[in-house]
Design a protein around this motif. Structure first.
Motif, PDB file in Angstrom:
ATOM      1  N   PHE A 113      43.485  35.467  46.239  1.00 60.02           N
ATOM      2  CA  PHE A 113      43.559  37.015  46.503  1.00 60.02           C
ATOM      3  C   PHE A 113      42.223  38.011  46.542  1.00 60.02           C
ATOM      4  CE2 PHE A 113      43.874  40.919  43.906  1.00 60.02           C
ATOM      5  CZ  PHE A 113      44.408  41.813  44.595  1.00 60.02           C
ATOM      6  N   LEU A 114      41.289  37.353  45.625  1.00 60.65           N
ATOM      7  CA  LEU A 114      40.113  38.059  45.680  1.00 60.65           C
ATOM      8  C   LEU A 114      39.256  37.729  46.931  1.00 60.65           C
ATOM      9  CD1 LEU A 114      39.510  37.507  41.726  1.00 60.65           C
ATOM     10  CD2 LEU A 114      39.980  39.478  42.761  1.00 60.65           C
ATOM     11  N   THR A 115      39.252  36.780  47.461  1.00 61.07           N
ATOM     12  CA  THR A 115      38.392  36.380  48.708  1.00 61.07           C
ATOM     13  C   THR A 115      39.139  37.205  49.813  1.00 61.07           C
ATOM     14  OG1 THR A 115      38.293  34.011  48.260  1.00 61.07           O
ATOM     15  CG2 THR A 115      38.296  34.611  50.461  1.00 61.07           C
ATOM     16  N   ARG A 116      40.424  37.569  49.907  1.00 63.89           N
ATOM     17  CA  ARG A 116      40.931  38.538  50.653  1.00 63.89           C
ATOM     18  C   ARG A 116      40.418  39.682  50.473  1.00 63.89           C
ATOM     19  NH1 ARG A 116      45.306  35.215  49.719  1.00 63.89           N
ATOM     20  NH2 ARG A 116      46.421  36.670  48.758  1.00 63.89           N
ATOM     21  N   LEU A 117      40.567  40.358  49.249  1.00 66.59           N
ATOM     22  CA  LEU A 117      39.870  41.519  48.826  1.00 66.59           C
ATOM     23  C   LEU A 117      38.623  41.785  49.214  1.00 66.59           C
ATOM     24  CD1 LEU A 117      40.782  44.170  47.255  1.00 66.59           C
ATOM     25  CD2 LEU A 117      40.133  42.955  45.334  1.00 66.59           C
ATOM     26  N   PHE A 118      37.804  41.033  48.885  1.00 72.23           N
ATOM     27  CA  PHE A 118      36.379  41.118  49.224  1.00 72.23           C
ATOM     28  C   PHE A 118      36.039  40.559  50.486  1.00 72.23           C
ATOM     29  CE2 PHE A 118      36.315  41.513  44.385  1.00 72.23           C
ATOM     30  CZ  PHE A 118      35.883  42.945  44.384  1.00 72.23           C
ATOM     31  N   ALA A 119      36.686  40.499  51.582  1.00 73.19           N
ATOM     32  CA  ALA A 119      36.222  40.240  52.792  1.00 73.19           C
ATOM     33  C   ALA A 119      35.358  41.041  53.511  1.00 73.19           C
ATOM     34  CB  ALA A 119      37.539  40.057  53.552  1.00 73.19           C
ATOM     35  N   PHE A 435      38.152  38.058  38.684  1.00 73.72           N
ATOM     36  CA  PHE A 435      37.427  39.239  39.300  1.00 73.72           C
ATOM     37  C   PHE A 435      35.827  39.661  39.182  1.00 73.72           C
ATOM     38  CE2 PHE A 435      36.151  43.814  39.386  1.00 73.72           C
ATOM     39  CZ  PHE A 435      36.694  44.246  40.670  1.00 73.72           C
ATOM     40  N   LEU A 436      35.620  39.425  37.757  1.00 75.59           N
ATOM     41  CA  LEU A 436      34.047  39.660  37.420  1.00 75.59           C
ATOM     42  C   LEU A 436      33.223  38.349  38.011  1.00 75.59           C
ATOM     43  CD1 LEU A 436      34.665  41.157  33.842  1.00 75.59           C
ATOM     44  CD2 LEU A 436      33.939  42.494  35.813  1.00 75.59           C
ATOM     45  N   ARG A 437      33.703  37.208  37.796  1.00 74.63           N
ATOM     46  CA  ARG A 437      32.909  36.077  38.423  1.00 74.63           C
ATOM     47  C   ARG A 437      32.813  36.370  39.871  1.00 74.63           C
ATOM     48  NH1 ARG A 437      37.061  32.936  35.675  1.00 74.63           N
ATOM     49  NH2 ARG A 437      36.685  32.366  33.772  1.00 74.63           N
ATOM     50  N   THR A 438      33.750  36.741  40.649  1.00 75.33           N
ATOM     51  CA  THR A 438      33.611  36.801  42.141  1.00 75.33           C
ATOM     52  C   THR A 438      32.645  37.996  42.254  1.00 75.33           C
ATOM     53  OG1 THR A 438      35.782  36.153  42.129  1.00 75.33           O
ATOM     54  CG2 THR A 438      34.869  37.466  44.188  1.00 75.33           C
ATOM     55  N   GLY A 443      26.996  38.953  44.394  1.00 76.43           N
ATOM     56  CA  GLY A 443      26.140  39.884  44.503  1.00 76.43           C
ATOM     57  C   GLY A 443      26.919  41.366  45.033  1.00 76.43           C
ATOM     58  N   ILE A 444      28.038  41.424  44.392  1.00 79.99           N
ATOM     59  CA  ILE A 444      28.940  42.669  44.900  1.00 79.99           C
ATOM     60  C   ILE A 444      28.464  43.732  44.114  1.00 79.99           C
ATOM     61  CG2 ILE A 444      31.274  43.875  44.693  1.00 79.99           C
ATOM     62  CD1 ILE A 444      32.221  41.017  45.738  1.00 79.99           C
ATOM     63  N   THR A 445      28.198  45.104  44.715  1.00 82.38           N
ATOM     64  CA  THR A 445      27.895  46.229  43.929  1.00 82.38           C
ATOM     65  C   THR A 445      29.051  47.287  44.326  1.00 82.38           C
ATOM     66  OG1 THR A 445      26.303  46.951  45.574  1.00 82.38           O
ATOM     67  CG2 THR A 445      25.677  46.014  43.849  1.00 82.38           C
ATOM     68  N   PHE A 446      29.505  48.245  43.370  1.00 84.67           N
ATOM     69  CA  PHE A 446      30.351  49.218  43.858  1.00 84.67           C
ATOM     70  C   PHE A 446      29.707  50.493  43.792  1.00 84.67           C
ATOM     71  CE2 PHE A 446      32.641  45.885  41.125  1.00 84.67           C
ATOM     72  CZ  PHE A 446      33.524  45.713  42.115  1.00 84.67           C
ATOM     73  N   VAL A 447      30.310  51.273  44.916  1.00 86.97           N
ATOM     74  CA  VAL A 447      29.502  52.834  45.008  1.00 86.97           C
ATOM     75  C   VAL A 447      30.637  53.688  45.372  1.00 86.97           C
ATOM     76  CG1 VAL A 447      27.758  51.533  46.242  1.00 86.97           C
ATOM     77  CG2 VAL A 447      29.644  52.071  47.588  1.00 86.97           C
ATOM     78  N   THR A 448      30.545  55.014  45.123  1.00 82.31           N
ATOM     79  CA  THR A 448      31.507  56.143  45.044  1.00 82.31           C
ATOM     80  C   THR A 448      31.444  56.536  46.579  1.00 82.31           C
ATOM     81  OG1 THR A 448      31.390  56.749  43.041  1.00 82.31           O
ATOM     82  CG2 THR A 448      32.028  58.297  44.557  1.00 82.31           C
ATOM     83  N   LEU A 449      32.326  56.438  47.446  1.00 82.08           N
ATOM     84  CA  LEU A 449      32.328  56.818  48.792  1.00 82.08           C
ATOM     85  C   LEU A 449      32.330  58.388  48.908  1.00 82.08           C
ATOM     86  CD1 LEU A 449      35.031  54.174  49.926  1.00 82.08           C
ATOM     87  CD2 LEU A 449      32.475  53.840  49.909  1.00 82.08           C
ATOM     88  N   ASP A 450      31.507  58.820  50.018  1.00 76.16           N
ATOM     89  CA  ASP A 450      31.594  60.300  50.405  1.00 76.16           C
ATOM     90  C   ASP A 450      32.826  60.488  51.064  1.00 76.16           C
ATOM     91  OD1 ASP A 450      31.022  62.920  50.606  1.00 76.16           O
ATOM     92  OD2 ASP A 450      29.375  62.334  52.011  1.00 76.16           O
TER      93      ASP A 450
END
Length: 475
Positions: A113-119, A435-438, A443-450
């Motif tokens: 599931f997480l692999t698909r989410l972070f494709a 989720f956090l290990r993935t 090297g995933i970072t989260f950003v607020t989208l405009d």
């Protein structure tokens, strides 16, 4: 029951009489009172779980718009005295969600599931929309071993509609009525489909039936009165409510780690935790990653409160009232924590746990006897495992002689108290850890989208979020 003209005038004309009488009027006529913050990690039996649900929900759960256990029921609306000896129904439910099963059976499904989410194709997109595009594949795979084309479109629709009612909540809103009535329309089909899938698990006609919750409910309930087949069917769709906390928790976690608006302490602790053997126990009952996730839960409180029914005396006839024990305020109670508003996973290095000696715990709390004596329920699914309980009633597993306890103090409240704690607590913990290990490993970072008009997404009871957080990889 007569609906006051003032209420009728405020409702859209599309509202039919049954919905007004059986959902809107009970909601507007009911009262919900906030209860005290517990001083012990326990809710008294006078505050019952029997039929403890918002009054406008019954029409989504039962054809007759009222609770009818003959059609099936769930541990989450069943009083302690109706659960069998020593909270047996809760222990059977929890037998499917223990940490050992996550590691052996469920982790590959969550990882997929997480692999698909972070494709790569989802980079820069609003992430919660993608989350819900895949969520019900994971949900039904965990429950029944069904995913992809094996899940009918109507089954996906009823899940989305149930979540919409949870999030928008108020039955006076047209969006709630539309989704509520869609749930009622599709529920017979859903129940028939679930029952067929339960039979497929029994017959071994699914891939790895032991990687489903239903397998353990069948084996450990053995068709007895405290976990009947109709109850298994009911649990499978009532978990729409229990598992809604996953989406809410993921969104709140992303917001705390967002590079534009991150909480410095949350981000700093994340980096320290993931850099230093996060899954290796170094002190106490919990690993560093366990402690980090527990502090996230205490901070974001995925489950906002525990609803109880109480008997009230009004006039000649006793009536049932509703009391809400709030989790966020209990989790930040200065009676229990030093610096409760500080993000500090190390506070769990030495906390009491459900595996502590029950009699000693009881004496220290001032009880003459243990309120909930430990009562092991031995599983019948082939494992060498028991589900037992703490002095305050919290259920936990002991597998191959190893205890998998939970934090058993009133200052840790995100999943409730005592015999009422959420049976999926440890599964939720394992999901967020994965989720956090993935996030860390990629090297995933989260950003607020405009986004000028972010999509409004219902994610959990009374919660609709702006889908405005995306991610980048490898930065």
């Amino acid at each position: 029951m007569t609906t006051p003209d003032a209420w009728v005038g405020l409702l859209p004309p599309a509202f039919d009489p049954d919905y007004i009488e059986r959902a809107v009027v009970p909601f507007l006529s009911s009262g919900e009172y906030v209860g005290e913050r517990p001083a012990l990690p326990m809710i008294d039996l006078a505050l019952s779980k029997e039929n403890a649900a918002p009054p406008h929900f019954w029409g989504m759960l039962y054809d007759g718009w009222a609770p009818d256990p003959k059609e099936g029921t769930t541990v989450f609306i069943t009083g302690y005295d109706q659960r069998g000896p020593d909270n047996e129904r809760k222990k059977i439910y929890a037998s499917a969600t223990t940490p050992d099963l996550y590691a052996a059976k469920y982790a590959p499904k969550v990882h997929g599931f997480l692999t698909r989410l972070f494709a790569d194709t989802n980079t820069g997109k609003p992430l919660m929309h993608e989350y819900y595009e895949n969520y019900f594949d994971l949900y039904w795979d965990l429950h029944l071993g069904a995913t992809g084309e094996a899940v009918p479109p109507e089954v996906r629709t009823i899940g989305s509609s149930f979540t919409a009612v949870l999030g928008h909540w108020y039955p006076t809103e047209d969006v709630v009525r539309e989704n509520f009535m869609r749930v009622r329309e599709l529920r017979p089909l859903l129940k028939e489909w679930i029952d067929r899938r339960v039979q497929a698990v029994i017959d071994g006609d699914v891939q790895d039936p032991e990687a489903t919750f239903v397998h353990y409910w069948l084996r450990n309930g053995q068709g007895g009165e405290h976990f009947r087949r109709e109850d298994i069917v009911f649990e499978c769709f009532h978990n729409f409510l229990a598992f809604s906390q996953w989406g809410n928790t993921i969104y709140r976690t992303m917001a705390l780690l967002d590079t534009d608006h991150a909480d410095p302490a949350v981000r700093s602790w994340f980096e320290r935790t993931m850099t230093n053997s996060p899954d290796t126990a170094d002190e106490g009952a919990f690993t560093p990653l366990d402690r980090y996730v527990m502090e996230l839960f205490r901070t974001v409180s995925p489950n906002g409160g525990s609803l109880s029914t109480v008997t009230t005396e009004r006039g000649a006839e006793p009536r049932l009232g509703s009391v809400l024990t709030l989790h966020p305020t209990a989790s930040r109670d200065p009676r229990h924590w030093h610096n409760p508003d500080e993000f500090d996973p190390d506070r769990y290095r030495t906390v009491p746990t459900s595996a502590d000696d029950a009699e000693t715990t009881s004496r220290h709390a001032g009880f003459a006897r243990c309120p909930f004596p430990p009562a092991p329920f031995t599983v019948k699914d082939g494992r060498r495992a028991d589900l037992t309980n703490s002095a305050f009633g919290a259920v936990y597993g002991v597998v191959d002689g190893t205890a998998y306890p939970v934090c058993d103090t009133a200052g840790y409240a995100p999943f409730g108290f005592g015999y009422r704690r959420c049976g999926g607590e440890q599964l939720t913990t394992e999901f967020v850890k994965e989720f956090l290990r993935t996030v860390w490993s990629r090297g995933i970072t989260f950003v607020t989208l405009d986004l000028e008009h972010p999509e409004k997404l219902p994610v959990s009871p009374r919660t609709v979020i702006d889908d405005d957080i995306g991610f980048r990889q490898g930065s």
